[in-house]
Design a protein around this motif. Structure first.
Motif, PDB file in Angstrom:
ATOM      1  N   GLN A  12       0.830  -1.206   0.000  1.00  0.00           N
ATOM      2  CA  GLN A  12       0.000   0.000   0.000  1.00  0.00           C
ATOM      3  C   GLN A  12       0.862   1.253   0.000  1.00  0.00           C
ATOM      4  OE1 GLN A  12      -2.363  -0.749   3.476  1.00  0.00           O
ATOM      5  NE2 GLN A  12      -3.897  -1.955   2.362  1.00  0.00           N
ATOM      6  N   ALA A  13       1.964   1.225   0.731  1.00  0.00           N
ATOM      7  CA  ALA A  13       2.886   2.365   0.753  1.00  0.00           C
ATOM      8  C   ALA A  13       3.454   2.601  -0.647  1.00  0.00           C
ATOM      9  CB  ALA A  13       4.004   2.125   1.762  1.00  0.00           C
ATOM     10  N   ALA A  14       3.848   1.526  -1.326  1.00  0.00           N
ATOM     11  CA  ALA A  14       4.376   1.656  -2.691  1.00  0.00           C
ATOM     12  C   ALA A  14       3.315   2.244  -3.613  1.00  0.00           C
ATOM     13  CB  ALA A  14       4.853   0.298  -3.204  1.00  0.00           C
ATOM     14  N   TRP A  15       2.093   1.782  -3.458  1.00  0.00           N
ATOM     15  CA  TRP A  15       0.998   2.283  -4.296  1.00  0.00           C
ATOM     16  C   TRP A  15       0.770   3.779  -4.045  1.00  0.00           C
ATOM     17  CZ3 TRP A  15      -1.221   0.585  -8.475  1.00  0.00           C
ATOM     18  CH2 TRP A  15      -2.415   1.163  -8.905  1.00  0.00           C
ATOM     19  N   ARG A  16       0.784   4.186  -2.788  1.00  0.00           N
ATOM     20  CA  ARG A  16       0.596   5.607  -2.456  1.00  0.00           C
ATOM     21  C   ARG A  16       1.763   6.448  -2.994  1.00  0.00           C
ATOM     22  NH1 ARG A  16      -1.911   3.363   2.111  1.00  0.00           N
ATOM     23  NH2 ARG A  16       0.004   3.312   3.342  1.00  0.00           N
ATOM     24  N   MET A  17       2.971   5.906  -2.930  1.00  0.00           N
ATOM     25  CA  MET A  17       4.125   6.617  -3.508  1.00  0.00           C
ATOM     26  C   MET A  17       3.885   6.866  -4.983  1.00  0.00           C
ATOM     27  SD  MET A  17       7.564   4.901  -1.997  1.00  0.00           S
ATOM     28  CE  MET A  17       7.559   4.350  -0.299  1.00  0.00           C
ATOM     29  N   TRP A  18       3.414   5.833  -5.678  1.00  0.00           N
ATOM     30  CA  TRP A  18       3.168   5.984  -7.102  1.00  0.00           C
ATOM     31  C   TRP A  18       2.062   7.005  -7.365  1.00  0.00           C
ATOM     32  CZ3 TRP A  18      -1.214   4.391 -10.040  1.00  0.00           C
ATOM     33  CH2 TRP A  18      -1.083   4.692 -11.400  1.00  0.00           C
ATOM     34  N   LEU A  19       1.016   6.983  -6.564  1.00  0.00           N
ATOM     35  CA  LEU A  19      -0.067   7.947  -6.758  1.00  0.00           C
ATOM     36  C   LEU A  19       0.435   9.381  -6.607  1.00  0.00           C
ATOM     37  CD1 LEU A  19      -3.039   6.185  -4.916  1.00  0.00           C
ATOM     38  CD2 LEU A  19      -2.687   6.421  -7.393  1.00  0.00           C
ATOM     39  N   ASP A  20       1.369   9.603  -5.690  1.00  0.00           N
ATOM     40  CA  ASP A  20       1.913  10.947  -5.476  1.00  0.00           C
ATOM     41  C   ASP A  20       2.992  11.326  -6.492  1.00  0.00           C
ATOM     42  OD1 ASP A  20       0.243  11.374  -3.341  1.00  0.00           O
ATOM     43  OD2 ASP A  20       1.797  11.199  -1.804  1.00  0.00           O
ATOM     44  N   HIS A  21       3.663  10.347  -7.055  1.00  0.00           N
ATOM     45  CA  HIS A  21       4.770  10.593  -7.990  1.00  0.00           C
ATOM     46  C   HIS A  21       4.561   9.746  -9.247  1.00  0.00           C
ATOM     47  CE1 HIS A  21       7.019  12.528  -4.693  1.00  0.00           C
ATOM     48  NE2 HIS A  21       6.519  11.561  -3.953  1.00  0.00           N
ATOM     49  N   GLY A  22       3.390   9.852  -9.827  1.00  0.00           N
ATOM     50  CA  GLY A  22       2.951   8.959 -10.890  1.00  0.00           C
ATOM     51  C   GLY A  22       3.826   8.880 -12.120  1.00  0.00           C
ATOM     52  N   LEU A  23       4.280   9.995 -12.610  1.00  0.00           N
ATOM     53  CA  LEU A  23       5.011   9.984 -13.868  1.00  0.00           C
ATOM     54  C   LEU A  23       6.467   9.552 -13.700  1.00  0.00           C
ATOM     55  CD1 LEU A  23       4.464  10.578 -16.836  1.00  0.00           C
ATOM     56  CD2 LEU A  23       5.254  12.912 -16.428  1.00  0.00           C
ATOM     57  N   GLN A  24       7.162  10.117 -12.750  1.00  0.00           N
ATOM     58  CA  GLN A  24       8.592   9.869 -12.617  1.00  0.00           C
ATOM     59  C   GLN A  24       8.958   8.970 -11.439  1.00  0.00           C
ATOM     60  OE1 GLN A  24       7.072  12.608 -11.637  1.00  0.00           O
ATOM     61  NE2 GLN A  24       7.906  13.166  -9.667  1.00  0.00           N
ATOM     62  N   GLY A  25       8.051   8.706 -10.531  1.00  0.00           N
ATOM     63  CA  GLY A  25       8.359   7.878  -9.365  1.00  0.00           C
ATOM     64  C   GLY A  25       9.195   8.633  -8.339  1.00  0.00           C
ATOM     65  N   VAL A  26       9.559   7.960  -7.272  1.00  0.00           N
ATOM     66  CA  VAL A  26      10.334   8.587  -6.197  1.00  0.00           C
ATOM     67  C   VAL A  26      11.830   8.495  -6.450  1.00  0.00           C
ATOM     68  CG1 VAL A  26       8.550   8.251  -4.443  1.00  0.00           C
ATOM     69  CG2 VAL A  26      10.317   6.495  -4.760  1.00  0.00           C
ATOM     70  N   GLY A  27      12.239   7.710  -7.425  1.00  0.00           N
ATOM     71  CA  GLY A  27      13.650   7.550  -7.754  1.00  0.00           C
ATOM     72  C   GLY A  27      14.111   6.128  -7.489  1.00  0.00           C
ATOM     73  N   ILE A  28      15.000   5.649  -8.308  1.00  0.00           N
ATOM     74  CA  ILE A  28      15.502   4.287  -8.172  1.00  0.00           C
ATOM     75  C   ILE A  28      16.230   4.143  -6.838  1.00  0.00           C
ATOM     76  CG2 ILE A  28      17.107   2.577  -9.123  1.00  0.00           C
ATOM     77  CD1 ILE A  28      16.407   3.709 -11.905  1.00  0.00           C
ATOM     78  N   GLY A  29      15.839   3.131  -6.088  1.00  0.00           N
ATOM     79  CA  GLY A  29      16.452   2.865  -4.795  1.00  0.00           C
ATOM     80  C   GLY A  29      15.953   3.739  -3.668  1.00  0.00           C
TER      81      GLY A  29
END
Length: 159
Positions: A12-29
């Protein structure tokens, strides 16, 4: 301990991260770095844990663009393995079948594993290229053989 419940919270945390940073993500690693902000009701003991899902990790860390590229790599690798089934060499075909099974098991296992940084997944991408190359090489050899046969035939009807 409720590892299934923890895993769901990590997902769920990963999903919420994606919802907040949908296009570029939070960054590799960067999943673990952002986890405390997104891990609702998750004990701080687990804040250094990976998402335990390769696909959600790829989505959260690289966004939709990176996820599409990663997914294309998976699809192309699977296609490579499947097209290599056309190889007539029985030993190569048996080896391809074994690596195809490993690839499918790993793909299925990535639902509950974090293999994005694991060498095995990337090794399997490379193996798919090797087996695809076997098909391409065979086709090139046949084309060269056919061309040589055509060139060696007498030209009937020429003056």
């Amino acid at each position: 301990t409720d590892t299934v419940g923890v895993r769901y919270k990590l997902w769920q945390a990963a999903w919420r991260m994606w919802l907040d940073h949908g296009l570029q993500g939070v960054g590799i690693g960067m999943y673990s770095r952002y986890l405390p902000q997104y891990a609702l009701n998750l004990s701080p003991h687990y804040w250094s844990e990976p998402a335990h899902n390769t696909y959600l990790t790829a989505l959260a860390e690289t966004g939709v663009i990176g996820f599409i590229l990663f997914s294309l790599t998976l699809v192309i690798s699977l296609r490579n393995f499947l097209q290599a089934g056309k190889v007539e060499n029985i030993k190569t075909l048996a080896l391809r079948n074994a690596w195809l099974v490993v690839f499918l098991v790993v793909l299925f296992g990535e639902i509950t594993a974090n293999g994005l940084y694991d060498k095995l997944l990337w090794f399997l991408f490379g193996m798919s290229v090797y087996f695809r190359k076997q098909v391409v090489t065979k086709a090139q050899e046949e084309a060269i053989h056919n061309q040589l046969v055509q060139e060696s035939l007498p030209a009937f009807g020429r003056n």
